[in-house]
Design an enzyme around this catalytic site. Structure first.
Site, PDB file in Angstrom:
ATOM      1  N   HIS A  58      20.123  47.548   1.488  1.00 12.41           N
ATOM      2  CA  HIS A  58      20.612  47.041   2.772  1.00 12.41           C
ATOM      3  C   HIS A  58      22.105  47.381   2.926  1.00 12.41           C
ATOM      4  O   HIS A  58      22.533  47.932   3.938  1.00 12.41           O
ATOM      5  CB  HIS A  58      20.364  45.528   2.810  1.00 12.41           C
ATOM      6  N   GLU A  59      22.885  47.055   1.873  1.00 20.50           N
ATOM      7  CA  GLU A  59      24.333  47.323   1.932  1.00 20.50           C
ATOM      8  C   GLU A  59      24.606  48.824   1.999  1.00 20.50           C
ATOM      9  O   GLU A  59      25.534  49.266   2.678  1.00 20.50           O
ATOM     10  CB  GLU A  59      25.047  46.712   0.722  1.00 20.50           C
ATOM     11  N   HIS A  62      24.462  49.989   5.489  1.00 21.31           N
ATOM     12  CA  HIS A  62      25.756  49.807   6.172  1.00 21.31           C
ATOM     13  C   HIS A  62      26.747  50.889   5.735  1.00 21.31           C
ATOM     14  O   HIS A  62      27.390  51.542   6.547  1.00 21.31           O
ATOM     15  CB  HIS A  62      26.385  48.458   5.799  1.00 21.31           C
ATOM     16  N   ASP A 159      25.100  39.879  10.058  1.00 20.17           N
ATOM     17  CA  ASP A 159      24.781  41.091  10.822  1.00 20.17           C
ATOM     18  C   ASP A 159      24.424  40.820  12.281  1.00 20.17           C
ATOM     19  O   ASP A 159      24.926  41.490  13.183  1.00 20.17           O
ATOM     20  CB  ASP A 159      23.627  41.840  10.143  1.00 20.17           C
TER      21      ASP A 159
HETATM   22 ZN   LIG Z   1      24.099  43.359   6.340  1.00 21.12          ZN
END
Ligand SMILES: [Zn+2]
Length: 357
Positions: A58-59, A62, A159
């Site tokens: 997930h990171e 980003h 988020d």
């Molecule tokens: Zn996030």
């Protein structure tokens, strides 16, 4: 120029040049989960590690999107309550939208891969099951559904809140958008906190507290950036300042501080900057080698310098990493000096000007 790393985290790996760090409390989490699980411990720990691999992906969603937008990433750190990708630059609203949405999109992609497996093998989801009681695939599917849903809550700075802020910012400007998103975020944080209290979910209470504090910080930072936007280093630098010779003594430097001159002095010889003597170096060297020792031996040589046309936003970001004063120079020529204090005063006056406008 980079801030020293937290001694409480260690580097696990490097992906696309991004250091992946793990906070040591994460290891405590594994012990905390492993001990009560008894003979299920290896399975429970395996599931937690797999879930955190999803948090890391997930990171990375980003981080890699940020790199694509031309924004640097200092590192990704995994904490027991989730991950944080530290950006070194400040994205504009459109970039923030894509950078932010890329994280939950990764969880959704994982769900899309796992759901058919779970469905075709006839397994069912059970969010109340204890860790280790389910198959890894089911546990991961549930975790990613949760990560997606939870992160998409419009609780800024999570988020969902960031996406809301980015969309608002494109219409009504960043400062207003941030204060609206932060207001909603703090309201939701209070709701989450009480849900945590009533459900006796300590983790939820901790997350709520982080959201609440984070929202406040983001407002302060957005206001700060609005005050420095379109301004240059040149506008905020001090042009009346004293310099020191490397042959001056520390007690002479201390006298100048007491007399009310600035708190950090460029150290110059024959018109050239050799280093910078700040309050910390001065105090440290006074204790270590006495007031009669020389400025030349106490100054720091790794001073930071910017061009006069550097955006003040960038200077503000440099101070977020390290609060030591920054010199404004063109080649060898010293034009001015910017300190945290004088930048603070500059922003206060800008705010006052705006208030009277
Ligand atoms: Zn996030």
């Amino acid at each position: 120029m980079s801030r020293p790393q937290s001694p409480w985290s260690f580097r696990l790996a490097t992906v696309s040049g991004i250091p992946i760090r793990v906070h040591f409390t994460f290891l405590l989490l594994l012990v905390w989960i492993g001990l009560p699980a008894g003979k299920d411990a290896p399975r429970a720990i395996g599931i937690v590690v797999a879930v955190f691999a999803c948090v890391l992906l997930h990171e990375l969603g980003h981080a890699l999107t940020a790199l694509k937008c031309g924004i640097g990433i200092r590192d990704i750190t995994l904490y027991p309550i989730g991950g944080v990708a530290m950006l070194t630059g400040r994205p504009n609203p459109k970039q923030e939208f894509w950078i932010t949405i890329a994280g939950p999109a990764v969880n959704l992609a994982i769900v899309a891969v796992l759901a058919p497996i779970v469905w075709s093998t006839g397994q069912t989801l059970d969010f109340t099951a204890r860790l280790g009681e389910q198959s890894l695939v089911v546990a991961l599917l549930e975790a990613n559904l949760f990560l997606f849903g939870f992160n998409m809550l419009p609780a800024f700075p999570m988020d969902g809140g960031r996406i809301l802020r980015a969309v608002l910012a494109m219409r009504i400007g960043e400062t207003k958008a941030t204060s609206i998103a932060a207001g909603i975020g703090q309201f939701l944080a209070v709701v989450l906190f009480f849900l945590g209290v009533f459900g006796q979910q300590i983790v939820l209470m901790i997350i709520a507290a982080f959201v609440f504090l984070g929202a406040g910080q983001e407002v302060a930072s957005a206001v700060g950036h609005s005050l420095t936007a379109n301004k240059l280093a040149l506008d905020a630098m001090m042009t009346r300042f004293r310099t020191l010779s490397p042959n001056a003594t520390l007690s002479e430097a201390a006298t100048m501080v007491v007399q009310g001159w600035q708190q950090a002095f460029p150290v110059m010889l024959e018109g050239r900057v050799l280093g910078l003597l700040g309050r910390d170096e001065l105090a440290g060297a006074m204790t270590a080698s006495g007031p009669d020792s020389y400025v030349g031996g106490a100054m720091r040589r790794d001073y930071r310098a910017v061009l006069p046309n550097t955006p003040l936003d960038s200077v503000l970001e440099m101070f977020a990493e390290d609060r030591t004063p920054i010199l404004v120079m063109v080649e060898e020529r010293l034009l001015g000096i910017i300190t945290v204090e004088n930048l603070g005063e500059f922003m206060m006056l800008e705010r006052a000007k705006r208030g009277s406008a």
